[in-house]
Design a protein around this motif. Structure first.
Motif, PDB file in Angstrom:
ATOM      1  N   LYS A  74     -35.302  42.011  63.801  1.00  0.00           N
ATOM      2  CA  LYS A  74     -35.031  43.256  63.087  1.00  0.00           C
ATOM      3  C   LYS A  74     -35.383  44.421  64.011  1.00  0.00           C
ATOM      4  O   LYS A  74     -36.297  44.332  64.818  1.00  0.00           O
ATOM      5  N   ARG A  82     -34.240  53.600  59.089  1.00  0.00           N
ATOM      6  CA  ARG A  82     -33.123  52.664  58.955  1.00  0.00           C
ATOM      7  C   ARG A  82     -33.542  51.327  59.532  1.00  0.00           C
ATOM      8  O   ARG A  82     -34.060  51.270  60.640  1.00  0.00           O
ATOM      9  N   GLU A  83     -33.303  50.260  58.783  1.00  0.00           N
ATOM     10  CA  GLU A  83     -33.659  48.914  59.225  1.00  0.00           C
ATOM     11  C   GLU A  83     -32.386  48.082  59.357  1.00  0.00           C
ATOM     12  O   GLU A  83     -31.544  48.078  58.466  1.00  0.00           O
ATOM     13  N   TYR A  84     -32.278  47.380  60.485  1.00  0.00           N
ATOM     14  CA  TYR A  84     -31.104  46.564  60.762  1.00  0.00           C
ATOM     15  C   TYR A  84     -31.525  45.171  61.217  1.00  0.00           C
ATOM     16  O   TYR A  84     -32.604  44.992  61.779  1.00  0.00           O
ATOM     17  N   ASN A  85     -30.633  44.220  61.009  1.00  0.00           N
ATOM     18  CA  ASN A  85     -30.793  42.917  61.651  1.00  0.00           C
ATOM     19  C   ASN A  85     -30.446  43.128  63.114  1.00  0.00           C
ATOM     20  O   ASN A  85     -29.529  43.893  63.438  1.00  0.00           O
ATOM     21  N   SER A 110     -26.731  44.796  63.016  1.00  0.00           N
ATOM     22  CA  SER A 110     -25.890  44.795  61.819  1.00  0.00           C
ATOM     23  C   SER A 110     -26.694  45.241  60.606  1.00  0.00           C
ATOM     24  O   SER A 110     -27.912  45.096  60.555  1.00  0.00           O
ATOM     25  N   ASP A 111     -25.973  45.770  59.616  1.00  0.00           N
ATOM     26  CA  ASP A 111     -26.628  46.210  58.392  1.00  0.00           C
ATOM     27  C   ASP A 111     -26.254  45.302  57.222  1.00  0.00           C
ATOM     28  O   ASP A 111     -25.497  44.343  57.383  1.00  0.00           O
ATOM     29  N   LYS A 112     -26.757  45.625  56.053  1.00  0.00           N
ATOM     30  CA  LYS A 112     -26.516  44.802  54.869  1.00  0.00           C
ATOM     31  C   LYS A 112     -25.076  44.893  54.374  1.00  0.00           C
ATOM     32  O   LYS A 112     -24.633  44.060  53.596  1.00  0.00           O
ATOM     33  N   GLU A 113     -24.351  45.900  54.821  1.00  0.00           N
ATOM     34  CA  GLU A 113     -22.957  46.090  54.418  1.00  0.00           C
ATOM     35  C   GLU A 113     -21.983  45.413  55.386  1.00  0.00           C
ATOM     36  O   GLU A 113     -20.800  45.702  55.374  1.00  0.00           O
ATOM     37  N   LYS A 114     -22.491  44.541  56.238  1.00  0.00           N
ATOM     38  CA  LYS A 114     -21.694  43.779  57.205  1.00  0.00           C
ATOM     39  C   LYS A 114     -21.068  44.639  58.300  1.00  0.00           C
ATOM     40  O   LYS A 114     -20.105  44.252  58.936  1.00  0.00           O
ATOM     41  N   GLN A 117     -21.371  46.175  62.024  1.00  0.00           N
ATOM     42  CA  GLN A 117     -22.058  45.668  63.211  1.00  0.00           C
ATOM     43  C   GLN A 117     -21.650  46.433  64.455  1.00  0.00           C
ATOM     44  O   GLN A 117     -20.508  46.870  64.585  1.00  0.00           O
TER      45      GLN A 117
END
Length: 115
Positions: A78, A89-92, A103-107, A109
């Motif tokens: 993360k 803001r947190e991202y994978n 990438s984010d939770k809304e796909k 990237q």
């Protein structure tokens, strides 16, 4: 005592990871290679990540582009950005050799390459 090569490489990678700190492996300048769905919706351009936890770059989120500076934290899977202007803001995040995939939770990237 015989240590197989895979064990040695794994141990060396773990030591290097710990020695540089969690964020140390992503330190440097990154440039955008690919954005999904497109650059106008979600993009992180010319991102610079410092050893001291500082970041700067150009970010496009939902059609709004801004220059940002602030702090970041990377833990291996993360990445968290805390812009100086406020918020978080947190991202994978996945680091593979010379590429950083965020990438984010809304796909959405981005794929960045180290320059």
């Amino acid at each position: 005592m015989h240590v197989n090569r895979r064990s040695w490489i794994t141990a060396y990678a773990a030591i290097l990871f710990l020695a540089t700190g969690c964020g140390g492996v992503v330190v440097g300048h990154w440039r955008l290679v690919k954005s999904t769905p497109n650059r106008e919706v979600f993009a992180i351009n010319d991102l610079t990540l410092g050893r001291d936890g500082a970041f700067s770059g150009t970010v496009t989120i939902d059609g709004r582009t801004a220059e940002e500076t602030g702090r970041y934290y990377f833990n291996g899977y993360k990445i968290i950005f805390r812009p100086s202007a406020g918020g978080q803001r947190e991202y994978n995040a996945l680091l593979q050799l010379n590429q950083l995939k965020i990438s984010d939770k809304e796909k959405r990237q981005v794929i960045l390459e180290r320059t």
